[in-house]
Design a protein around this motif. Structure first.
Motif, short mmCIF file in Angstrom:
data_model
loop_
_atom_site.label_atom_id
_atom_site.label_comp_id
_atom_site.label_asym_id
_atom_site.label_seq_id
_atom_site.Cartn_x
_atom_site.Cartn_y
_atom_site.Cartn_z
N GLN A 63 0.84 -1.21 0.00
CA GLN A 63 0.00 0.00 0.00
C GLN A 63 0.87 1.26 0.00
O GLN A 63 0.56 2.24 -0.68
CB GLN A 63 -0.93 0.00 1.22
N THR A 114 3.80 1.48 -1.28
CA THR A 114 4.36 1.58 -2.63
C THR A 114 3.40 2.29 -3.57
O THR A 114 3.81 3.16 -4.35
CB THR A 114 4.67 0.17 -3.18
N VAL A 115 2.13 1.92 -3.50
CA VAL A 115 1.11 2.56 -4.36
C VAL A 115 1.04 4.05 -4.09
O VAL A 115 0.99 4.88 -5.01
CB VAL A 115 -0.28 1.90 -4.14
N ARG A 116 1.07 4.44 -2.81
CA ARG A 116 0.98 5.86 -2.46
C ARG A 116 2.22 6.63 -2.92
O ARG A 116 2.12 7.77 -3.39
CB ARG A 116 0.80 6.01 -0.95
N LYS A 170 4.12 5.83 -5.46
CA LYS A 170 4.03 5.94 -6.93
C LYS A 170 3.14 7.10 -7.32
O LYS A 170 3.40 7.81 -8.30
CB LYS A 170 3.49 4.64 -7.53
N ASP A 171 2.04 7.28 -6.57
CA ASP A 171 1.10 8.36 -6.87
C ASP A 171 1.70 9.74 -6.58
O ASP A 171 1.24 10.74 -7.13
CB ASP A 171 -0.19 8.19 -6.05
N SER A 172 2.69 9.78 -5.72
CA SER A 172 3.24 11.08 -5.30
C SER A 172 4.32 11.60 -6.23
O SER A 172 4.55 12.81 -6.31
CB SER A 172 3.80 10.97 -3.87
N ARG A 205 6.59 12.26 -9.86
CA ARG A 205 6.34 12.64 -11.26
C ARG A 205 6.67 11.46 -12.17
O ARG A 205 7.33 10.50 -11.75
CB ARG A 205 7.20 13.85 -11.63
N SER A 206 6.23 11.55 -13.42
CA SER A 206 6.41 10.43 -14.35
C SER A 206 7.88 10.11 -14.62
O SER A 206 8.23 8.97 -14.87
CB SER A 206 5.69 10.73 -15.67
N LYS A 208 4.44 16.15 0.27
CA LYS A 208 3.38 15.33 -0.32
C LYS A 208 3.43 13.91 0.23
O LYS A 208 2.39 13.31 0.56
CB LYS A 208 3.55 15.32 -1.85
N LEU A 229 0.60 11.91 2.39
CA LEU A 229 -0.02 10.67 1.91
C LEU A 229 0.18 9.52 2.88
O LEU A 229 -0.74 8.73 3.12
CB LEU A 229 0.56 10.30 0.54
#
Length: 652
Positions: free
Chosen positions: A283, A285-287, A289-291, A293-294, A325, A329
């Motif tokens: 979980q 890791t997902v957060r 990744k969302d934080s 930039r590409s 950020k 998160l």
């Protein structure tokens, strides 16, 4: 339906026969019609009618078979259903051959040479058997034997040596045609089968090769990625960090390494078990990744430690935006099997090239900064340099203060007049934001505007300024004063909002602002960040009758092709160019003249900003720029003083 290779070949041949049957049916009809046209005067009409009827029945039967086959072919369940259509079409072809063969009985009146000509044509019509595959050749054999059989019967009934010889030649040609077709069909099928098997073998080899490559890629991926989170591991991280350093050197940019350690994660593992702990890591890791930039890299360093590479930083302090950020998160609970688990983090940041110039040192320093964050009470971030940490926290405090200022409406509007120097007449004013902090007083725009733009808070500030400025402008108009045009600054982020134009129209209607007296100013560099979308939105605004001004013109890196497409009405010459006049800078003065000439050519209004001296005023007036804005007439002033300025201009 599972078929052998030979059966598949036969099935494909039967499908080909039916696919091409339309041409055969058309050819049959054309030959029958042509024969009727040529011989209708010489043949009894009853025979012609009979021939037409029989050929029509046969053609309809063939057409019906083709339609039925095409309708049912996708639903065949076994090979016998396919071969059934082979028998049905063979029967049709047999009767076709019979009908064409019988034609010779109807033309006995012709001379002998025509008889042999017709027989030659019949042989030619039956030659299609040569181009078939396998069992399908029997379709054309039925056609050939029926046609030649009837012809042989007719010839045997004739008298004369020529006919006797023809019988022998016809038997020989029929046998030759049939045997050749059979051999060709058999050989052709064998060739197809062999080619198919060869292709099958090559395909197996290719699949085996692809499988090896796939396994190799899988092993390579596994060697460079973490099994649990699927993130890059240390090996891949170090490779990307090396690449990022080289890129930062080329582009003269900063690079940040953010080392993240989860606070108190060991307690979760010890109390709830490693399985729950692993799910928490997923979980997290997902957060993370969302934080990011590409183009940033997120990797798992090991255990509950993660590490991020931030590339392309113009300002080292920008890394603190990501850190904030992440802290926000990760402070939200992770819900797993009914448990609400709270996981905070401590983050250490090192900067390339300020702190170190090699990968090992950057990681080591970020790790050190992370431990200092833990010492500071956890759930915070620290730079490797204490000075940078101080600056970053000042930035955090400033951002928080701006948010409070927006909520409490601490921002006010100042106005700077724009004057036509030809007649010293006020033609408008620019609305400028000022922050009146309740405890420290006026805050310089340079202290908060850049941060507001970076964080997106400029959108809310601009909305407040627009509302206050329009309201004040409306009051002046109602009081009988004419303040000229109202210029409002517009951040390009507004153009990304889907409902900005609707909000703009609502405000104009609310305060009775005529579009002719409203100018929206955007900086040249702001527009060039996303030129295509900016041009599209600005055209919508221009369609409302609102003027568009390009602020700080000449300081950006815009393309003239884009400027040509912009729906602009006014250019504002930046103060940095106006200063060249006082400095007597020849090149700078040449640039000012070029801007004025371009504006005149494009029929654009022109405003010079930052005019402070009479020499600047005289130069601009002499060279065709008569509208100025600057301290020579007035600095930015509050609404009360602006009203006095308006009154003074009216009296003047």
């Amino acid at each position: 339906m599972i078929l052998t290779l030979e059966q598949q070949t036969t099935k494909a041949a039967i499908e080909s026969i039916y696919d091409n049957a339309r041409l055969g049916i058309i050819g049959h009809a054309i030959v029958a019609v042509l024969v009727g046209i040529v011989f209708y005067k010489h043949i009894d009409i009853s025979l012609i009618i009979l021939g037409v009827v029989l050929h029509s029945v046969l053609l309809l039967r063939r057409t019906f078979l083709v339609m039925k086959f095409n309708r049912e072919k996708d639903n065949f369940t076994n090979f016998s259903e396919i071969t059934k259509y082979l028998s049905l079409y063979r029967r049709c072809m047999f009767f076709s051959g019979l009908l064409f063969g019988l034609f010779i009985f109807a033309v006995e009146f012709l001379s002998i040479e025509y008889h042999f000509f017709i027989i030659a044509v019949l042989i030619g019509l039956s030659s299609g058997a040569i181009y078939t595959t396998g069992e399908v050749f029997s379709i054309y054999m039925a056609y050939l034997l029926a046609m030649m059989g009837v012809a042989l019967i007719w010839i045997s009934m004739q008298t004369g040596e020529a006919y006797d010889i023809t019988v022998i030649m016809l038997l020989v040609s029929t046998y030759y045609s049939a045997s050749t077709s059979y051999r060709y069909a058999k050989n052709f099928k064998e060739v197809i089968v062999k080619e198919f098997r060869a292709k099958e073998h090559l395909e197996e080899q290719r699949e085996a090769k692809d499988k090896i490559i796939e396994q190799k890629d899988a092993l390579n991926y596994k060697a460079h990625h973490d099994d649990l989170t699927d993130l890059p591991n240390r090996v891949l991280f170090n490779d990307r960090l090396n690449h990022g350093i080289k890129k930062a050197d080329r582009n003269n940019e900063n690079l940040a390494v953010c080392f993240i350690d989860l606070d108190n994660f060991k307690i979760i593992n010890d109390s709830l078990g490693h399985e729950i702990g692993d799910r928490v890591l997923k979980q997290v890791t997902v957060r993370l990744k969302d934080s990011i930039r590409s183009h940033d890299t997120l990797a798992r360093w090991g255990g509950d430690e993660f590490i991020i590479i931030m590339e392309g930083l113009k300002n080292p302090q920008d890394a603190s935006i990501l850190a904030q950020k992440i802290l926000k998160l990760l402070s939200k609970p992770c819900t797993i099997d009914g448990h609400e688990l709270y996981v905070t983090s401590s983050i250490g940041i090192s900067i390339y090239p300020k702190d170190a110039r090699d990968t090992d040192s950057l990681v080591k320093f970020a790790d050190s900064a992370m431990y200092r964050a833990k010492d500071e009470g956890r759930n915070n971030f620290q730079y490797y340099s204490r000075d940078m940490t101080k600056m970053a926290f000042e930035r955090v405090v400033m951002e928080s203060s701006i948010r409070v200022a927006i909520k409490n409406k601490e921002f006010i509007v100042y106005y700077q007049p724009q004057v036509d120097v030809k007649n010293d007449k006020l033609i408008g004013m620019e609305a400028l934001v000022r922050w009146n902090h309740p405890t420290i007083g006026m805050v310089e725009p340079s202290k908060f505007l850049a941060l507001a733009e970076e964080t997106g808070l400029i959108v809310e500030i601009d909305k407040l300024v627009m509302d206050m400025a329009m309201e004040q402008y409306s009051k002046w108009k109602k009081a009988g004063y004419f303040p000229g045009v109202l210029s409002l600054n517009l951040a390009v982020k507004h153009l990304e909002e889907t409902n900005y134009i609707d909000k703009l129209k609502t405000s104009m209607k609310k305060y009775g602002i005529d579009a002719r007296y409203l100018i929206l100013e955007l900086t040249e560099s702001d527009i060039m960040k996303k030129p295509e979308s900016s041009i599209s939105k600005l055209k919508e605004i221009s369609a409302l009758g609102i003027n568009i001004a390009i602020d700080d013109f000449g300081t950006g890196y815009s393309s003239l092709s884009y400027l040509k497409r912009l729906p602009m009405d006014e250019l504002k010459i930046d103060k940095s160019f106006i200063d060249y006049i006082v400095e007597d800078d020849r090149e700078g003065i040449a640039i000012i003249k070029a801007i004025i000439a371009m504006a005149n050519t494009l029929d654009l209004a022109l405003v010079a900003e930052g005019v402070e001296h009479d020499i600047q005023k005289e130069f601009l007036l002499e060279n065709g720029c008569n509208i100025i804005q600057g301290y020579l007439y007035s600095k930015p002033i509050p609404a009360v003083e602006m009203l006095e300025f308006i009154k003074g201009m009216d009296n003047g």
